[in-house]
Design a protein around this motif. Structure first.
Motif, short mmCIF file in Angstrom:
data_model
loop_
_atom_site.label_atom_id
_atom_site.label_comp_id
_atom_site.label_asym_id
_atom_site.label_seq_id
_atom_site.Cartn_x
_atom_site.Cartn_y
_atom_site.Cartn_z
N THR A 1 -97.29 -57.18 -48.69
CA THR A 1 -98.34 -56.26 -48.23
C THR A 1 -97.82 -55.40 -47.08
O THR A 1 -97.02 -55.85 -46.27
CB THR A 1 -99.58 -57.07 -47.81
OG1 THR A 1 -100.21 -57.59 -48.99
CG2 THR A 1 -100.58 -56.22 -47.05
N VAL A 2 -98.30 -54.17 -47.04
CA VAL A 2 -98.03 -53.26 -45.93
C VAL A 2 -99.28 -53.21 -45.05
O VAL A 2 -100.39 -52.98 -45.57
CB VAL A 2 -97.68 -51.85 -46.44
CG1 VAL A 2 -97.47 -50.88 -45.27
CG2 VAL A 2 -96.43 -51.89 -47.32
N ARG B 1 -93.11 -61.53 -46.64
CA ARG B 1 -92.72 -60.23 -47.21
C ARG B 1 -93.75 -59.14 -46.86
O ARG B 1 -94.23 -58.41 -47.72
CB ARG B 1 -92.52 -60.33 -48.72
CG ARG B 1 -91.42 -61.33 -49.10
CD ARG B 1 -91.24 -61.41 -50.61
NE ARG B 1 -92.43 -61.86 -51.29
CZ ARG B 1 -92.80 -63.13 -51.41
NH1 ARG B 1 -92.05 -64.09 -50.88
NH2 ARG B 1 -93.91 -63.46 -52.06
N VAL B 2 -94.04 -59.08 -45.58
CA VAL B 2 -95.00 -58.09 -45.06
C VAL B 2 -94.23 -57.04 -44.26
O VAL B 2 -93.30 -57.37 -43.53
CB VAL B 2 -96.06 -58.79 -44.20
CG1 VAL B 2 -96.81 -57.79 -43.33
CG2 VAL B 2 -97.04 -59.55 -45.08
N ARG B 3 -94.66 -55.80 -44.38
CA ARG B 3 -94.07 -54.72 -43.60
C ARG B 3 -95.17 -54.01 -42.84
O ARG B 3 -96.26 -53.79 -43.36
CB ARG B 3 -93.36 -53.70 -44.51
CG ARG B 3 -92.09 -54.22 -45.17
CD ARG B 3 -91.36 -53.10 -45.89
NE ARG B 3 -92.14 -52.51 -46.97
CZ ARG B 3 -92.63 -51.28 -46.98
NH1 ARG B 3 -92.43 -50.48 -45.94
NH2 ARG B 3 -93.31 -50.83 -48.00
N VAL C 1 -96.72 -69.73 -40.75
CA VAL C 1 -95.44 -69.33 -41.34
C VAL C 1 -95.38 -67.82 -41.37
O VAL C 1 -96.29 -67.15 -41.88
CB VAL C 1 -95.29 -69.88 -42.78
CG1 VAL C 1 -93.99 -69.36 -43.40
CG2 VAL C 1 -95.30 -71.41 -42.77
N LEU C 2 -94.30 -67.27 -40.82
CA LEU C 2 -94.01 -65.84 -40.90
C LEU C 2 -92.57 -65.70 -41.38
O LEU C 2 -91.63 -66.05 -40.66
CB LEU C 2 -94.20 -65.17 -39.54
CG LEU C 2 -93.83 -63.69 -39.43
CD1 LEU C 2 -94.67 -62.85 -40.39
CD2 LEU C 2 -94.02 -63.18 -38.00
N LYS C 3 -92.40 -65.19 -42.62
CA LYS C 3 -91.07 -65.16 -43.23
C LYS C 3 -90.80 -63.81 -43.89
O LYS C 3 -91.71 -63.16 -44.42
CB LYS C 3 -90.94 -66.26 -44.30
CG LYS C 3 -90.98 -67.68 -43.78
CD LYS C 3 -90.85 -68.69 -44.92
CE LYS C 3 -89.52 -68.54 -45.64
NZ LYS C 3 -89.35 -69.58 -46.70
N ASP C 4 -89.51 -63.43 -43.86
CA ASP C 4 -89.01 -62.31 -44.68
C ASP C 4 -89.81 -61.03 -44.47
O ASP C 4 -90.07 -60.29 -45.42
CB ASP C 4 -89.01 -62.70 -46.17
CG ASP C 4 -88.25 -63.99 -46.43
OD1 ASP C 4 -87.16 -64.14 -45.87
OD2 ASP C 4 -88.75 -64.84 -47.19
N SER C 5 -90.19 -60.76 -43.24
CA SER C 5 -91.08 -59.64 -42.95
C SER C 5 -90.44 -58.70 -41.92
O SER C 5 -89.48 -59.07 -41.22
CB SER C 5 -92.43 -60.15 -42.43
OG SER C 5 -93.10 -60.92 -43.42
N GLN C 6 -91.01 -57.51 -41.85
CA GLN C 6 -90.58 -56.50 -40.88
C GLN C 6 -91.81 -56.08 -40.08
O GLN C 6 -92.72 -55.44 -40.61
CB GLN C 6 -89.98 -55.30 -41.61
CG GLN C 6 -88.77 -55.64 -42.45
CD GLN C 6 -88.33 -54.50 -43.34
OE1 GLN C 6 -88.61 -53.34 -43.07
NE2 GLN C 6 -87.66 -54.83 -44.43
N ASN D 1 -87.02 -62.63 -40.16
CA ASN D 1 -87.85 -61.46 -39.86
C ASN D 1 -87.11 -60.46 -38.99
O ASN D 1 -86.18 -60.82 -38.27
CB ASN D 1 -89.14 -61.89 -39.13
CG ASN D 1 -89.93 -62.91 -39.92
OD1 ASN D 1 -90.49 -62.59 -40.96
ND2 ASN D 1 -89.99 -64.13 -39.41
N ILE D 2 -87.55 -59.21 -39.05
CA ILE D 2 -87.08 -58.17 -38.16
C ILE D 2 -88.26 -57.67 -37.34
O ILE D 2 -89.28 -57.25 -37.91
CB ILE D 2 -86.45 -57.00 -38.94
CG1 ILE D 2 -85.23 -57.48 -39.73
CG2 ILE D 2 -86.05 -55.87 -38.00
CD1 ILE D 2 -84.65 -56.43 -40.65
N PHE D 3 -88.15 -57.74 -36.03
CA PHE D 3 -89.21 -57.27 -35.14
C PHE D 3 -88.75 -56.00 -34.45
O PHE D 3 -87.59 -55.86 -34.07
CB PHE D 3 -89.54 -58.33 -34.09
CG PHE D 3 -90.16 -59.58 -34.65
CD1 PHE D 3 -91.54 -59.71 -34.74
CD2 PHE D 3 -89.36 -60.63 -35.08
CE1 PHE D 3 -92.11 -60.87 -35.26
CE2 PHE D 3 -89.91 -61.79 -35.59
CZ PHE D 3 -91.30 -61.92 -35.68
N GLY D 4 -89.68 -55.09 -34.26
CA GLY D 4 -89.39 -53.87 -33.51
C GLY D 4 -89.52 -54.11 -32.03
O GLY D 4 -89.65 -55.24 -31.55
#
Length: 388
Positions: free
Chosen positions: A209-210, A229-231, A247-252, A276-279
């Motif tokens: 989901t975006v 898998r959230v962006r 759980v927070l996985k594979d997200s940006q 995850n990638i965080f800004g």
């Protein structure tokens, strides 16, 4: 919505809607199709509608339809405006229907298999006090729907699949025992709110989901929050204590001009933050911590059994004031790390790339395994952590 003939001019079909017992005697509840009718100015109260197809009908008015139940009914290409109650909705489907303005229409708490597919929910005011509300106090599923300035509800079970939502509220009421919420392949624009003391979520799953702004502030979660898998933008997961797992996985998660991510760790028994990638930039932190109150001299029970950060890219991680049995940071890329004012049983920090400061101020641990850091990189005032 006023050019269609009123349902009162439809003869027997109208009589059957008013008197289901008459219909049962004459047709044995065989399928009834009603097309192109205007429902307005006529009351249908405490009756059951069963085995009916409504096609291209308009439902307009306030409190004129108040059914006891709606069973095996489909609404196709229908329009709704007003305040209506369907009773318990069982095997009910709304296909390509539209709701306009401050419309409020609900099925009751025993509703099951109630599906809204390719429907449009369009409010007319940004004032939340004047948003429409559609769903059930039981189970509801929204598929490929569009909504703006609306409340969408399933107070026992709520599914959102392939929807595009802008400034939408989904706040399951604790009055109905809390909802299991699943959101998949959606675009959540603007604010998506599941917040407030009256909101009770049994479980929340968001996948593929975006989103721009997810707000669960002060809500109660009984079981798990899973985000995969959230962006998108900001996460505000500061829920009340007593939840099970996060759980927070594979997200940006890139945040916005004001915030990136806020998770109250003390609310959860275990937390897994992985891949995850965080800004973030100067002064913008990813905050995942809390649970210990430094000023409270009374005994404070351990709130978090396990907190794991693994293989994340985080410019600035603030994970202070933890009250945790086990904390693991492994394989992360972090500019600056704040792990201050906590009480931790076992702390393990291994295999990370940490380019700037590490703040362990006033954190006490029972045992620790901390990777080598550059000379002067770590702040250790008031801490018993030993560096390798």
């Amino acid at each position: 919505m006023t050019t269609k003939p009123k349902i009162t001019s439809f003869g027997k079909p109208f009589s059957y809607l008013k008197d289901p017992e008459l219909r049962r005697k004459e047709t044995s509840d065989s399928l009834l199709r009603i097309e192109g009718a205007l429902f307005s100015g006529e009351h249908f109260e405490d009756v059951e509608w069963r085995n009916i197809n409504f096609v291209s009908c308009d439902f307009v008015g306030g409190y004129e339809i108040s059914l006891s139940a709606c069973i095996n009914v489909t609404f196709t290409d229908c329009n709704f405006s007003g305040v209506l109650s369907w009773g318990d909705t069982l095997d009910v489907r709304f296909l390509r229907c539209a709701w306009i303005g401050q419309s409020v229409m609900y099925g009751e708490r025993h509703s099951k298999n109630t599906i809204f597919e390719s429907c449009d929910f369009r409010g007319t005011s940004s004032d939340k006090n004047h948003w429409g509300a559609v769903g059930t106090h039981g189970e509801a599923l929204f598929i490929n729907c569009n909504a703006k300035w609306f409340n969408l509800d399933g107070d026992a079970k709520l599914g959102l699949q392939g929807c595009v939502l802008e400034d939408v509220i989904c706040e399951p009421s604790r009055k109905y025992g809390g909802s299991h919420v699943t959101i998949e392949n959606c675009k959540l624009r603007g604010l998506f709110r599941m917040a407030g003391g009256g909101t009770l979520v049994q479980s929340l799953t968001i996948r593929d989901t975006v989103l721009e702004n997810l707000d669960l502030f002060n809500a109660t979660v009984k079981e798990d929050v899973v985000i995969e898998r959230v962006r998108g933008g900001t996460l505000k997961i500061s829920v009340k204590e007593g939840a099970r797992n996060f759980v927070l996985k594979d997200s940006q998660i890139y945040g916005d001009a004001n915030a990136i991510c806020s998770v109250y760790a003390g609310a959860f028994n275990t937390l897994l933050i992985e891949n995850n990638i965080f800004g973030g930039g100067p002064g913008k932190r990813t905050g995942i911590g809390g649970g210990f109150e430094p000023g409270d001299k009374s005994p404070q029970p351990v709130l978090t059994q396990s907190l794991v950060f693994r293989n994340n890219k985080i410019p600035s991680l603030r994970s202070g004031r933890l009250n945790a049995a086990q904390v693991l940071l492994e394989g992360n890329t972090i500019d600056s790390l704040e792990l201050q004012q906590g009480r931790i049983g076992s702390l393990k920090i291994v295999g990370n790339t940490i380019s700037r400061s590490v703040d362990f101020t006033n954190t006490q641990v029972k045992e620790s395994n901390v990777q080598s850091l550059a000379n002067g990189q770590a702040k250790l005032e008031g801490s018993n952590i030993k560096l390798n």
